[in-house]
Design a protein around this motif. Structure first.
Motif: not given
Length: 118
Positions: A77-89, A91-107
């Motif tokens: 609930g506290s990070s639903i906006g974060h999840v939605i933004i990264w899910l869209l990124l 999808i748009v980057t065809l999975g390439l953003a998932s590399i950065l997503y792993a680091y952002r999740v840890l942060r």
């Protein structure tokens, strides 16, 4: 020099008690969730994997005695906006953003983690 500092600090090191049974139970749960949600649950998986490991981590003093534990209070609930933004990124980057997503999740998860002293 480091040996001198270890005796004067309150925390000596971390010890994680995340075991095989925890991993198997978590894997079964997330496989079921992934199937039921047609893969959407995988976007939330890294948050809860990190949270599970952090919540099983103790702080040890220089003598190896537990003095506290990590308590990750992350909730979707506290990070639903974060999840939605990264899910869209992702999808748009065809999975390439998932590399950065792993680091952002840890942060995000570490920023929601507190130390509870015994």
């Amino acid at each position: 020099m480091m040996g001198d500092l270890a005796g004067t600090t309150r925390i000596g090191r971390l010890r994680c008690n995340f075991g095989t049974v925890d991993a198997i139970g978590g894997a079964i749960l997330w496989i079921v969730l992934t199937i039921v949600t047609l893969g959407i649950a995988l976007v939330f998986f890294p948050y809860f994997l990190n949270r599970a490991v952090l919540n099983k981590t103790e702080l040890l003093n220089a003598q190896g005695q537990p003095v506290g534990r990590l308590n990750c209070q992350f909730g979707v609930g506290s990070s639903i906006g974060h999840v939605i933004i990264w899910l869209l990124l992702i999808i748009v980057t065809l999975g390439l953003a998932s590399i950065l997503y792993a680091y952002r999740v840890l942060r995000v998860v570490l920023n929601e983690t507190y130390i509870e002293y015994y």
